[in-house]
Design a protein around this motif. Structure first.
Motif, PDB file in Angstrom:
ATOM      1  N   LEU A   1       0.857  -1.276  -0.152  1.00  0.00           N
ATOM      2  CA  LEU A   1      -0.050   0.136  -0.124  1.00  0.00           C
ATOM      3  C   LEU A   1       0.977   1.276   0.042  1.00  0.00           C
ATOM      4  N   ARG A   2       0.707   2.181  -0.755  1.00  0.00           N
ATOM      5  CA  ARG A   2       1.448   3.339  -1.108  1.00  0.00           C
ATOM      6  C   ARG A   2       0.803   4.302  -0.247  1.00  0.00           C
ATOM      7  N   VAL A   3       1.695   5.005   0.745  1.00  0.00           N
ATOM      8  CA  VAL A   3       1.229   6.004   1.658  1.00  0.00           C
ATOM      9  C   VAL A   3       2.130   7.395   1.587  1.00  0.00           C
ATOM     10  N   LEU A   4       1.446   8.596   1.145  1.00  0.00           N
ATOM     11  CA  LEU A   4       2.264   9.735   1.276  1.00  0.00           C
ATOM     12  C   LEU A   4       1.845  10.474   2.305  1.00  0.00           C
ATOM     13  N   PHE A   5       2.746  10.961   3.068  1.00  0.00           N
ATOM     14  CA  PHE A   5       2.837  11.812   4.171  1.00  0.00           C
ATOM     15  C   PHE A   5       3.076  13.419   3.568  1.00  0.00           C
ATOM     16  N   VAL A   6       2.298  14.276   3.845  1.00  0.00           N
ATOM     17  CA  VAL A   6       2.289  15.473   3.268  1.00  0.00           C
ATOM     18  C   VAL A   6       2.190  16.597   4.428  1.00  0.00           C
ATOM     19  N   CYS A   7       3.385  17.540   4.289  1.00  0.00           N
ATOM     20  CA  CYS A   7       3.360  18.646   5.282  1.00  0.00           C
ATOM     21  C   CYS A   7       3.808  19.912   4.491  1.00  0.00           C
ATOM     22  N   ALA A   8       3.439  21.098   5.291  1.00  0.00           N
ATOM     23  CA  ALA A   8       3.853  22.258   4.353  1.00  0.00           C
ATOM     24  C   ALA A   8       5.397  22.035   3.857  1.00  0.00           C
TER      25      ALA A   8
ATOM     26  N   SER B   1       7.150  10.791   1.529  1.00  0.00           N
ATOM     27  CA  SER B   1       6.774  11.840   1.976  1.00  0.00           C
ATOM     28  C   SER B   1       7.150  13.252   1.235  1.00  0.00           C
ATOM     29  N   ALA B   2       6.448  14.225   1.203  1.00  0.00           N
ATOM     30  CA  ALA B   2       6.660  15.212   0.576  1.00  0.00           C
ATOM     31  C   ALA B   2       6.095  16.637   1.232  1.00  0.00           C
ATOM     32  N   GLY B   3       6.509  17.739   0.767  1.00  0.00           N
ATOM     33  CA  GLY B   3       6.208  19.076   1.522  1.00  0.00           C
ATOM     34  C   GLY B   3       5.559  19.588   0.202  1.00  0.00           C
ATOM     35  N   LEU B   4       4.693  20.775   0.564  1.00  0.00           N
ATOM     36  CA  LEU B   4       4.127  21.751  -0.583  1.00  0.00           C
ATOM     37  C   LEU B   4       5.534  22.212  -1.120  1.00  0.00           C
ATOM     38  N   VAL B   5       6.361  22.536  -0.409  1.00  0.00           N
ATOM     39  CA  VAL B   5       7.441  22.860  -1.107  1.00  0.00           C
ATOM     40  C   VAL B   5       8.591  22.000  -0.423  1.00  0.00           C
ATOM     41  N   ALA B   6       9.534  21.821  -1.196  1.00  0.00           N
ATOM     42  CA  ALA B   6      10.850  21.024  -0.451  1.00  0.00           C
ATOM     43  C   ALA B   6      11.701  22.106   0.247  1.00  0.00           C
ATOM     44  N   SER B   7      12.422  21.677   1.300  1.00  0.00           N
ATOM     45  CA  SER B   7      13.199  22.548   2.142  1.00  0.00           C
ATOM     46  C   SER B   7      14.327  21.977   2.801  1.00  0.00           C
ATOM     47  N   GLU B   8      15.168  22.580   3.728  1.00  0.00           N
ATOM     48  CA  GLU B   8      16.316  21.818   4.505  1.00  0.00           C
ATOM     49  C   GLU B   8      15.539  20.943   5.533  1.00  0.00           C
TER      50      GLU B   8
ATOM     51  N   LEU C   1      16.397   9.594   3.570  1.00  0.00           N
ATOM     52  CA  LEU C   1      15.572  10.768   3.972  1.00  0.00           C
ATOM     53  C   LEU C   1      16.000  11.972   3.341  1.00  0.00           C
ATOM     54  N   ARG C   2      15.035  12.627   2.784  1.00  0.00           N
ATOM     55  CA  ARG C   2      15.410  14.036   2.126  1.00  0.00           C
ATOM     56  C   ARG C   2      14.288  14.583   1.957  1.00  0.00           C
ATOM     57  N   SER C   3      14.117  15.835   1.953  1.00  0.00           N
ATOM     58  CA  SER C   3      13.026  16.736   1.820  1.00  0.00           C
ATOM     59  C   SER C   3      12.738  16.811   0.311  1.00  0.00           C
ATOM     60  N   LYS C   4      11.363  16.465  -0.167  1.00  0.00           N
ATOM     61  CA  LYS C   4      10.991  16.523  -1.371  1.00  0.00           C
ATOM     62  C   LYS C   4       9.584  17.392  -1.599  1.00  0.00           C
ATOM     63  N   ALA C   5       9.477  17.888  -2.965  1.00  0.00           N
ATOM     64  CA  ALA C   5       8.303  18.643  -3.118  1.00  0.00           C
ATOM     65  C   ALA C   5       7.040  17.905  -3.624  1.00  0.00           C
ATOM     66  N   ILE C   6       5.834  18.263  -3.398  1.00  0.00           N
ATOM     67  CA  ILE C   6       4.682  17.319  -3.821  1.00  0.00           C
ATOM     68  C   ILE C   6       4.904  17.147  -5.213  1.00  0.00           C
TER      69      ILE C   6
ATOM     70  N   THR D   1      -2.074  13.910   5.477  1.00  0.00           N
ATOM     71  CA  THR D   1      -1.660  15.392   5.861  1.00  0.00           C
ATOM     72  C   THR D   1      -1.391  15.478   7.301  1.00  0.00           C
ATOM     73  N   LEU D   2      -0.233  16.247   7.519  1.00  0.00           N
ATOM     74  CA  LEU D   2       0.155  16.414   9.087  1.00  0.00           C
ATOM     75  C   LEU D   2      -0.065  17.705   9.505  1.00  0.00           C
ATOM     76  N   CYS D   3      -0.336  18.625   8.841  1.00  0.00           N
ATOM     77  CA  CYS D   3      -0.718  20.013   9.298  1.00  0.00           C
ATOM     78  C   CYS D   3      -1.770  20.561   8.873  1.00  0.00           C
ATOM     79  N   ASP D   4      -2.181  21.719   9.277  1.00  0.00           N
ATOM     80  CA  ASP D   4      -3.415  22.592   8.702  1.00  0.00           C
ATOM     81  C   ASP D   4      -3.043  22.927   7.118  1.00  0.00           C
ATOM     82  N   LYS D   5      -1.960  23.530   6.968  1.00  0.00           N
ATOM     83  CA  LYS D   5      -1.499  24.088   5.843  1.00  0.00           C
ATOM     84  C   LYS D   5      -1.592  23.077   4.680  1.00  0.00           C
TER      85      LYS D   5
END
Length: 136
Positions: free
Chosen positions: A5-12, A37-44, A63-68, A81-85
């Motif tokens: 099962l493919r699971v994507l966790f998303v945060c800001a 996992s991914a973010g709306l934008v990638a970051s450090e 583990l690295r930061s990835k953009a959606i 999703t893990l945050c309101d944003k």
């Protein structure tokens, strides 16, 4: 079991909570789930994220930061999703069989004592519950 099962966790920003969730699910049940996992934008990646995971014996290799956008067009069984944003930006999130909204306090801005360890514990508890429910 044929396909995971493919699971994507998303945060800001994909710098703390979503990375923790990805590592924890991978550690807890890589037999049934493919965790990403991914973010709306990638970051450090916040170094405290990796330190906290290492501290509790969770492998952080790769583990690295990835953009959606990296996952555009890919299907997922679950997007969590893990945050309101990230919940508000759901239209940008790849197609999923089910979208689940979890909300965890950001340890970066938390007033709690030892917020990163606290975040790992909360996320891990929720993931264990998720695994129990989804692998019945």
């Amino acid at each position: 079991m044929a396909d995971k099962l493919r699971v994507l966790f998303v945060c800001a920003k994909n710098d703390v909570r979503s990375l923790m969730a990805e590592a924890l699910l991978r550690h807890s049940d890589c037999e049934h789930f493919e965790a990403l996992s991914a973010g709306l934008v990638a970051s450090e990646v916040d170094p405290r994220t990796l330190e906290s995971l290492d501290h509790v014996g969770i492998d952080t290799t790769g583990l690295r930061s990835k953009a959606i956008d990296e996952f555009e067009g890919q299907p997922f069984h679950y997007v969590i999703t893990l945050c309101d944003k990230s919940s508000e930006e759901a239209s940008r999130i790849p197609t999923a069989g089910e979208v689940i909204v979890w909300n965890f306090e950001d340890p970066v801005t938390s007033e709690k004592h030892d917020p990163f360890r606290h975040a790992i514990q909360e996320i891990h508890d929720r993931i264990k519950m998720f695994i129990t429910v989804k692998t019945r």
